[in-house]
Design a protein around this motif. Structure first.
Motif, PDB file in Angstrom:
ATOM      1  N   THR A  78       0.740  -5.443   5.726  1.00  0.00           N
ATOM      2  CA  THR A  78      -0.136  -4.279   5.663  1.00  0.00           C
ATOM      3  C   THR A  78       0.622  -3.066   6.188  1.00  0.00           C
ATOM      4  N   VAL A  79       0.075  -1.900   5.928  1.00  0.00           N
ATOM      5  CA  VAL A  79       0.661  -0.668   6.456  1.00  0.00           C
ATOM      6  C   VAL A  79       0.622  -0.703   7.983  1.00  0.00           C
ATOM      7  N   GLY A  80      -0.472  -1.210   8.534  1.00  0.00           N
ATOM      8  CA  GLY A  80      -0.586  -1.306   9.992  1.00  0.00           C
ATOM      9  C   GLY A  80       0.493  -2.200  10.592  1.00  0.00           C
ATOM     10  N   ALA A  81       0.777  -3.326   9.943  1.00  0.00           N
ATOM     11  CA  ALA A  81       1.832  -4.222  10.423  1.00  0.00           C
ATOM     12  C   ALA A  81       3.191  -3.535  10.339  1.00  0.00           C
ATOM     13  N   ALA A  82       3.399  -2.769   9.291  1.00  0.00           N
ATOM     14  CA  ALA A  82       4.665  -2.048   9.148  1.00  0.00           C
ATOM     15  C   ALA A  82       4.816  -0.995  10.239  1.00  0.00           C
ATOM     16  N   ILE A  83       3.728  -0.299  10.549  1.00  0.00           N
ATOM     17  CA  ILE A  83       3.781   0.704  11.619  1.00  0.00           C
ATOM     18  C   ILE A  83       4.065   0.029  12.948  1.00  0.00           C
ATOM     19  N   GLN A  84       3.455  -1.124  13.174  1.00  0.00           N
ATOM     20  CA  GLN A  84       3.705  -1.863  14.408  1.00  0.00           C
ATOM     21  C   GLN A  84       5.169  -2.312  14.490  1.00  0.00           C
ATOM     22  N   MET A  85       5.714  -2.797  13.379  1.00  0.00           N
ATOM     23  CA  MET A  85       7.114  -3.238  13.357  1.00  0.00           C
ATOM     24  C   MET A  85       8.075  -2.063  13.522  1.00  0.00           C
ATOM     25  N   SER A  86       7.647  -0.870  13.135  1.00  0.00           N
ATOM     26  CA  SER A  86       8.529   0.292  13.231  1.00  0.00           C
ATOM     27  C   SER A  86       8.847   0.645  14.680  1.00  0.00           C
ATOM     28  N   ARG A  87       8.076   0.121  15.606  1.00  0.00           N
ATOM     29  CA  ARG A  87       8.359   0.376  17.027  1.00  0.00           C
ATOM     30  C   ARG A  87       9.642  -0.303  17.471  1.00  0.00           C
ATOM     31  N   THR A  88      10.020  -1.375  16.771  1.00  0.00           N
ATOM     32  CA  THR A  88      11.249  -2.091  17.127  1.00  0.00           C
ATOM     33  C   THR A  88      12.328  -1.980  16.059  1.00  0.00           C
ATOM     34  N   GLN A  89      11.977  -1.524  14.864  1.00  0.00           N
ATOM     35  CA  GLN A  89      12.925  -1.403  13.752  1.00  0.00           C
ATOM     36  C   GLN A  89      13.175   0.080  13.471  1.00  0.00           C
ATOM     37  N   ALA A  90      14.306   0.578  13.933  1.00  0.00           N
ATOM     38  CA  ALA A  90      14.598   2.015  13.816  1.00  0.00           C
ATOM     39  C   ALA A  90      14.672   2.474  12.358  1.00  0.00           C
ATOM     40  N   GLY A  91      15.294   1.680  11.492  1.00  0.00           N
ATOM     41  CA  GLY A  91      15.413   2.072  10.086  1.00  0.00           C
ATOM     42  C   GLY A  91      14.059   2.212   9.416  1.00  0.00           C
ATOM     43  N   VAL A 131      -0.158  -6.655  -3.425  1.00  0.00           N
ATOM     44  CA  VAL A 131      -0.373  -8.084  -3.609  1.00  0.00           C
ATOM     45  C   VAL A 131      -1.747  -8.548  -3.175  1.00  0.00           C
ATOM     46  N   GLY A 132      -2.612  -7.640  -2.843  1.00  0.00           N
ATOM     47  CA  GLY A 132      -3.970  -8.092  -2.601  1.00  0.00           C
ATOM     48  C   GLY A 132      -4.691  -7.355  -1.504  1.00  0.00           C
ATOM     49  N   LEU A 133      -5.968  -7.652  -1.443  1.00  0.00           N
ATOM     50  CA  LEU A 133      -6.859  -7.072  -0.458  1.00  0.00           C
ATOM     51  C   LEU A 133      -7.446  -8.241   0.328  1.00  0.00           C
ATOM     52  N   ARG A 134      -7.096  -8.315   1.582  1.00  0.00           N
ATOM     53  CA  ARG A 134      -7.624  -9.384   2.431  1.00  0.00           C
ATOM     54  C   ARG A 134      -8.257  -8.757   3.659  1.00  0.00           C
ATOM     55  N   GLN A 135      -9.470  -9.139   3.937  1.00  0.00           N
ATOM     56  CA  GLN A 135     -10.230  -8.626   5.072  1.00  0.00           C
ATOM     57  C   GLN A 135     -10.261  -7.101   5.073  1.00  0.00           C
ATOM     58  N   GLY A 136     -10.360  -6.538   3.877  1.00  0.00           N
ATOM     59  CA  GLY A 136     -10.461  -5.094   3.746  1.00  0.00           C
ATOM     60  C   GLY A 136      -9.144  -4.350   3.862  1.00  0.00           C
ATOM     61  N   LEU A 137      -8.024  -5.044   3.966  1.00  0.00           N
ATOM     62  CA  LEU A 137      -6.722  -4.400   4.120  1.00  0.00           C
ATOM     63  C   LEU A 137      -5.832  -4.706   2.920  1.00  0.00           C
ATOM     64  N   LEU A 138      -5.201  -3.669   2.390  1.00  0.00           N
ATOM     65  CA  LEU A 138      -4.254  -3.859   1.294  1.00  0.00           C
ATOM     66  C   LEU A 138      -2.967  -4.468   1.838  1.00  0.00           C
ATOM     67  N   HIS A 139      -2.427  -5.408   1.110  1.00  0.00           N
ATOM     68  CA  HIS A 139      -1.149  -6.016   1.471  1.00  0.00           C
ATOM     69  C   HIS A 139      -0.116  -5.608   0.431  1.00  0.00           C
ATOM     70  N   GLU A 158      -2.240 -11.452  -8.077  1.00  0.00           N
ATOM     71  CA  GLU A 158      -2.810 -10.885  -9.301  1.00  0.00           C
ATOM     72  C   GLU A 158      -4.004 -11.703  -9.753  1.00  0.00           C
ATOM     73  N   THR A 159      -3.878 -13.009  -9.733  1.00  0.00           N
ATOM     74  CA  THR A 159      -4.975 -13.847 -10.210  1.00  0.00           C
ATOM     75  C   THR A 159      -6.115 -13.900  -9.210  1.00  0.00           C
ATOM     76  N   LEU A 160      -5.819 -13.779  -7.905  1.00  0.00           N
ATOM     77  CA  LEU A 160      -6.863 -13.887  -6.895  1.00  0.00           C
ATOM     78  C   LEU A 160      -7.603 -12.578  -6.637  1.00  0.00           C
ATOM     79  N   TYR A 161      -6.869 -11.465  -6.674  1.00  0.00           N
ATOM     80  CA  TYR A 161      -7.452 -10.217  -6.174  1.00  0.00           C
ATOM     81  C   TYR A 161      -7.605  -9.112  -7.210  1.00  0.00           C
ATOM     82  N   ALA A 162      -7.163  -9.317  -8.438  1.00  0.00           N
ATOM     83  CA  ALA A 162      -7.233  -8.244  -9.430  1.00  0.00           C
ATOM     84  C   ALA A 162      -8.671  -7.966  -9.827  1.00  0.00           C
ATOM     85  N   THR A 163      -8.983  -6.691  -9.915  1.00  0.00           N
ATOM     86  CA  THR A 163     -10.286  -6.242 -10.396  1.00  0.00           C
ATOM     87  C   THR A 163     -10.035  -5.313 -11.576  1.00  0.00           C
ATOM     88  N   PRO A 164     -11.050  -5.029 -12.362  1.00  0.00           N
ATOM     89  CA  PRO A 164     -10.840  -4.073 -13.455  1.00  0.00           C
ATOM     90  C   PRO A 164     -10.320  -2.726 -12.952  1.00  0.00           C
TER      91      PRO A 164
END
Length: 189
Positions: A78-91, A131-139, A158-164
């Motif tokens: 998720t974007v939130g996980a990426a922001i959290q990881m950015s605290r330790t990953q400078a790039g 790759v999907g929406l789980r618990q209201g969060l885009l992955h 795609e098969t699990l989470y795709a909507t029109p």
């Protein structure tokens, strides 16, 4: 040595010392001017490089794709996980700051909307895949053709989470960018 010879030698040495001091001061001033010229040339070069970048958005996309793939590999995040990881990953932090930095902090909403806008756009043989929406969060995952695990994740999402609505958004992205991501979720769009 007579007193007059001593005075003459003293004044000669003093004049030579003054000449040496003047030469030293002149050399220092030249070095300072050269350093200032070098800084000015570097600033001009940086400005020229930015001006000749044909697509600054593509540069940001390349940087984020490489940093995201380096951090998460083919795993969805998720974007939130990426922001959290950015605290330790400078790039990762630098790449995301260029896109969604506000007052020294990363804005998750801006980053998420930017990812929605660039999903499927190819840079350096990679693209972001929703790759999907789980618990209201885009992955999101970085799809890399050499990485079969990402293709499998994208296919299952795609098969699990795709909507029109998802399919319509993907088709709109394909029409806007022309080139689309070769990942499975784009193939049907």
């Amino acid at each position: 040595m007579t007193e007059s010879n001593a005075r003459r030698a003293f004044h000669t040495a003093r004049a030579e010392l003054q000449t040496a001091i003047t030469d030293y001061q002149s050399a220092c001033a030249q070095a300072q001017r050269a350093q200032a010229d070098m800084h000015q040339a570097m600033a001009l070069l940086e400005t020229a490089m930015r001006a000749f970048d044909p697509d600054p958005e593509a540069s940001k996309l390349r940087a984020l794709l490489q940093a995201w793939h380096g951090t998460f590999g083919s795993k969805p995040a998720t974007v939130g996980a990426a922001i959290q990881m950015s605290r330790t990953q400078a790039g990762l932090a630098m790449a995301m700051d260029d896109i969604a930095g506000q007052n020294g902090r990363l804005n998750a909403r801006i980053l998420g909307r930017w990812l929605l806008r660039v999903q499927g756009r190819i840079a350096d043989g990679m693209c972001f895949a929703r790759v999907g929406l789980r618990q209201g969060l885009l992955h999101w995952a970085v799809y890399c053709p050499q990485d079969e695990a990402t293709a499998q994740v994208a296919m299952s999402a795609e098969t699990l989470y795709a909507t029109p609505r998802d399919l319509a958004a993907r088709a709109e992205g394909a029409a806007r960018f022309g080139r689309t991501c070769p990942c499975p979720q784009r193939a049907g769009a």
